[in-house]
Design a protein around this motif. Structure first.
Motif, PDB file in Angstrom:
ATOM      1  N   SER A  60     -26.684  28.722  73.679  1.00 51.48           N
ATOM      2  CA  SER A  60     -27.453  28.507  74.977  1.00 51.48           C
ATOM      3  C   SER A  60     -26.856  29.105  76.267  1.00 51.48           C
ATOM      4  CB  SER A  60     -27.255  26.870  75.455  1.00 51.48           C
ATOM      5  OG  SER A  60     -28.231  26.679  76.395  1.00 51.48           O
ATOM      6  N   SER A  61     -25.579  29.278  76.201  1.00 52.18           N
ATOM      7  CA  SER A  61     -24.901  29.908  77.311  1.00 52.18           C
ATOM      8  C   SER A  61     -25.246  31.478  77.100  1.00 52.18           C
ATOM      9  CB  SER A  61     -23.394  29.765  77.454  1.00 52.18           C
ATOM     10  OG  SER A  61     -23.044  28.445  77.822  1.00 52.18           O
ATOM     11  N   LEU A  62     -25.068  32.011  76.020  1.00 54.72           N
ATOM     12  CA  LEU A  62     -25.701  33.364  75.823  1.00 54.72           C
ATOM     13  C   LEU A  62     -27.049  33.597  76.192  1.00 54.72           C
ATOM     14  CD1 LEU A  62     -23.721  34.149  72.490  1.00 54.72           C
ATOM     15  CD2 LEU A  62     -23.188  34.867  74.596  1.00 54.72           C
ATOM     16  N   GLU A  63     -27.681  32.797  75.714  1.00 58.03           N
ATOM     17  CA  GLU A  63     -29.305  33.166  75.838  1.00 58.03           C
ATOM     18  C   GLU A  63     -29.706  32.757  77.632  1.00 58.03           C
ATOM     19  OE1 GLU A  63     -32.064  30.878  73.553  1.00 58.03           O
ATOM     20  OE2 GLU A  63     -31.436  31.883  71.632  1.00 58.03           O
ATOM     21  N   ASN A  64     -28.923  32.078  78.233  1.00 57.79           N
ATOM     22  CA  ASN A  64     -29.211  32.004  79.684  1.00 57.79           C
ATOM     23  C   ASN A  64     -28.299  32.954  80.500  1.00 57.79           C
ATOM     24  OD1 ASN A  64     -31.076  29.858  79.722  1.00 57.79           O
ATOM     25  ND2 ASN A  64     -29.588  28.460  78.471  1.00 57.79           N
ATOM     26  N   ASN A  65     -27.691  33.691  79.827  1.00 52.16           N
ATOM     27  CA  ASN A  65     -26.739  34.678  80.463  1.00 52.16           C
ATOM     28  C   ASN A  65     -25.687  34.354  81.415  1.00 52.16           C
ATOM     29  OD1 ASN A  65     -28.146  37.225  79.812  1.00 52.16           O
ATOM     30  ND2 ASN A  65     -29.959  36.574  80.897  1.00 52.16           N
ATOM     31  N   ARG A  66     -25.197  33.232  80.765  1.00 45.92           N
ATOM     32  CA  ARG A  66     -23.783  32.695  81.547  1.00 45.92           C
ATOM     33  C   ARG A  66     -22.745  33.176  81.019  1.00 45.92           C
ATOM     34  NH1 ARG A  66     -26.902  27.630  81.485  1.00 45.92           N
ATOM     35  NH2 ARG A  66     -26.046  27.141  79.419  1.00 45.92           N
ATOM     36  N   TYR A  67     -22.672  33.943  79.849  1.00 52.66           N
ATOM     37  CA  TYR A  67     -21.874  34.736  79.111  1.00 52.66           C
ATOM     38  C   TYR A  67     -22.569  35.851  78.583  1.00 52.66           C
ATOM     39  CZ  TYR A  67     -18.863  30.797  79.352  1.00 52.66           C
ATOM     40  OH  TYR A  67     -17.984  29.603  79.701  1.00 52.66           O
ATOM     41  N   ILE A  68     -21.811  37.254  78.422  1.00 55.06           N
ATOM     42  CA  ILE A  68     -22.245  38.145  77.918  1.00 55.06           C
ATOM     43  C   ILE A  68     -21.772  38.312  76.399  1.00 55.06           C
ATOM     44  CG2 ILE A  68     -22.550  40.837  77.676  1.00 55.06           C
ATOM     45  CD1 ILE A  68     -22.565  40.545  80.682  1.00 55.06           C
ATOM     46  N   PRO A  69     -22.401  38.339  75.436  1.00 50.46           N
ATOM     47  CA  PRO A  69     -21.962  38.297  73.959  1.00 50.46           C
ATOM     48  C   PRO A  69     -20.910  39.443  73.728  1.00 50.46           C
ATOM     49  CG  PRO A  69     -24.105  39.086  73.758  1.00 50.46           C
ATOM     50  CD  PRO A  69     -23.885  38.472  75.079  1.00 50.46           C
ATOM     51  N   THR A  70     -20.030  39.286  72.956  1.00 51.70           N
ATOM     52  CA  THR A  70     -19.131  40.631  72.605  1.00 51.70           C
ATOM     53  C   THR A  70     -19.780  41.224  71.670  1.00 51.70           C
ATOM     54  OG1 THR A  70     -18.240  39.234  70.778  1.00 51.70           O
ATOM     55  CG2 THR A  70     -16.894  39.080  72.912  1.00 51.70           C
ATOM     56  N   LEU A  71     -19.209  42.412  71.236  1.00 54.86           N
ATOM     57  CA  LEU A  71     -19.968  43.418  70.249  1.00 54.86           C
ATOM     58  C   LEU A  71     -19.998  42.545  68.912  1.00 54.86           C
ATOM     59  CD1 LEU A  71     -21.502  45.940  69.737  1.00 54.86           C
ATOM     60  CD2 LEU A  71     -19.467  46.993  69.443  1.00 54.86           C
ATOM     61  N   PRO A  72     -18.754  42.126  68.529  1.00 57.88           N
ATOM     62  CA  PRO A  72     -18.766  41.345  67.132  1.00 57.88           C
ATOM     63  C   PRO A  72     -19.973  40.205  67.162  1.00 57.88           C
ATOM     64  CG  PRO A  72     -16.594  41.965  67.811  1.00 57.88           C
ATOM     65  CD  PRO A  72     -17.478  42.368  68.994  1.00 57.88           C
ATOM     66  N   THR A  73     -19.801  39.355  68.180  1.00 61.27           N
ATOM     67  CA  THR A  73     -20.902  38.280  68.226  1.00 61.27           C
ATOM     68  C   THR A  73     -22.364  39.004  68.327  1.00 61.27           C
ATOM     69  OG1 THR A  73     -19.284  36.875  69.301  1.00 61.27           O
ATOM     70  CG2 THR A  73     -21.916  36.325  69.494  1.00 61.27           C
ATOM     71  N   LEU A  74     -22.520  40.003  69.065  1.00 63.37           N
ATOM     72  CA  LEU A  74     -24.097  40.520  68.987  1.00 63.37           C
ATOM     73  C   LEU A  74     -24.284  41.211  67.370  1.00 63.37           C
ATOM     74  CD1 LEU A  74     -26.487  41.149  70.353  1.00 63.37           C
ATOM     75  CD2 LEU A  74     -25.474  43.140  71.451  1.00 63.37           C
ATOM     76  N   GLU A  75     -23.438  41.879  66.919  1.00 66.57           N
ATOM     77  CA  GLU A  75     -23.534  42.171  65.404  1.00 66.57           C
ATOM     78  C   GLU A  75     -23.896  40.905  64.770  1.00 66.57           C
ATOM     79  OE1 GLU A  75     -19.833  44.320  65.012  1.00 66.57           O
ATOM     80  OE2 GLU A  75     -20.902  46.268  65.321  1.00 66.57           O
ATOM     81  N   LYS A  76     -23.036  39.994  64.738  1.00 68.45           N
ATOM     82  CA  LYS A  76     -23.483  38.870  63.755  1.00 68.45           C
ATOM     83  C   LYS A  76     -24.924  38.404  63.903  1.00 68.45           C
ATOM     84  CE  LYS A  76     -18.783  36.891  63.435  1.00 68.45           C
ATOM     85  NZ  LYS A  76     -17.910  35.737  63.733  1.00 68.45           N
ATOM     86  N   ILE A  77     -25.317  38.180  65.304  1.00 71.49           N
ATOM     87  CA  ILE A  77     -26.609  37.825  65.774  1.00 71.49           C
ATOM     88  C   ILE A  77     -27.607  38.667  64.940  1.00 71.49           C
ATOM     89  CG2 ILE A  77     -28.160  37.614  67.606  1.00 71.49           C
ATOM     90  CD1 ILE A  77     -25.978  36.588  69.387  1.00 71.49           C
ATOM     91  N   CYS A  78     -27.347  39.898  65.204  1.00 71.86           N
ATOM     92  CA  CYS A  78     -28.421  40.939  64.745  1.00 71.86           C
ATOM     93  C   CYS A  78     -28.441  40.809  63.234  1.00 71.86           C
ATOM     94  CB  CYS A  78     -27.961  42.391  64.924  1.00 71.86           C
ATOM     95  SG  CYS A  78     -28.185  42.802  66.637  1.00 71.86           S
ATOM     96  N   GLU A  79     -27.124  40.591  62.516  1.00 72.90           N
ATOM     97  CA  GLU A  79     -27.256  40.508  60.833  1.00 72.90           C
ATOM     98  C   GLU A  79     -28.201  39.396  60.666  1.00 72.90           C
ATOM     99  OE1 GLU A  79     -23.797  39.483  57.779  1.00 72.90           O
ATOM    100  OE2 GLU A  79     -23.315  40.809  59.212  1.00 72.90           O
ATOM    101  N   VAL A  80     -27.962  38.060  61.328  1.00 72.86           N
ATOM    102  CA  VAL A  80     -28.525  36.920  61.078  1.00 72.86           C
ATOM    103  C   VAL A  80     -30.203  37.050  61.068  1.00 72.86           C
ATOM    104  CG1 VAL A  80     -29.045  34.502  61.730  1.00 72.86           C
ATOM    105  CG2 VAL A  80     -26.621  35.411  61.226  1.00 72.86           C
ATOM    106  N   LEU A  81     -30.417  37.752  62.213  1.00 73.75           N
ATOM    107  CA  LEU A  81     -31.840  38.076  62.545  1.00 73.75           C
ATOM    108  C   LEU A  81     -32.423  39.364  61.595  1.00 73.75           C
ATOM    109  CD1 LEU A  81     -31.696  37.668  66.542  1.00 73.75           C
ATOM    110  CD2 LEU A  81     -32.436  36.083  64.852  1.00 73.75           C
TER     111      LEU A  81
END
Length: 101
Positions: free
Chosen positions: A33-54
């Protein structure tokens, strides 16, 4: 680009709840929720995981104006194998693929 909004849009386009996506990438719902609300910016590894799941590439993630391309397991395997090739081998593979079209 609003990264949090982009995550939310893509998540919803895949009919995933915030809880389901968080579980898949092994973070808490609250952090997602914090990522989606821009309270935190995802790290590259986290963003890669998100893309993989999507089931999209990082390139698709950052190309807002275009529809993401879903990678099949076969295409993912091909890309993973291609990463280990030399430039000469990649060139040969590219020529081979063009002959198949």
């Amino acid at each position: 680009m609003d990264i949090g909004q982009r995550i939310r849009e893509l998540r919803k386009s895949k009919n995933l709840t915030i809880t389901a996506l968080a579980k898949e990438i092994e973070i808490t719902r609250e952090f997602m929720s914090s990522l989606e609300n821009n309270r935190y910016i995802p790290t590259l590894p986290t963003l890669e995981k998100i893309c993989e799941v999507l089931n999209i590439t990082l390139s698709d993630f950052f190309n807002e104006g275009t529809e993401p391309i879903a990678l099949t397991p076969e295409l993912k395997e091909l890309l993973e194998n291609a990463k280990e090739l030399t430039p000469e081998q990649l060139e040969q593979l590219t020529k081979f693929i063009k002959t198949l079209k």
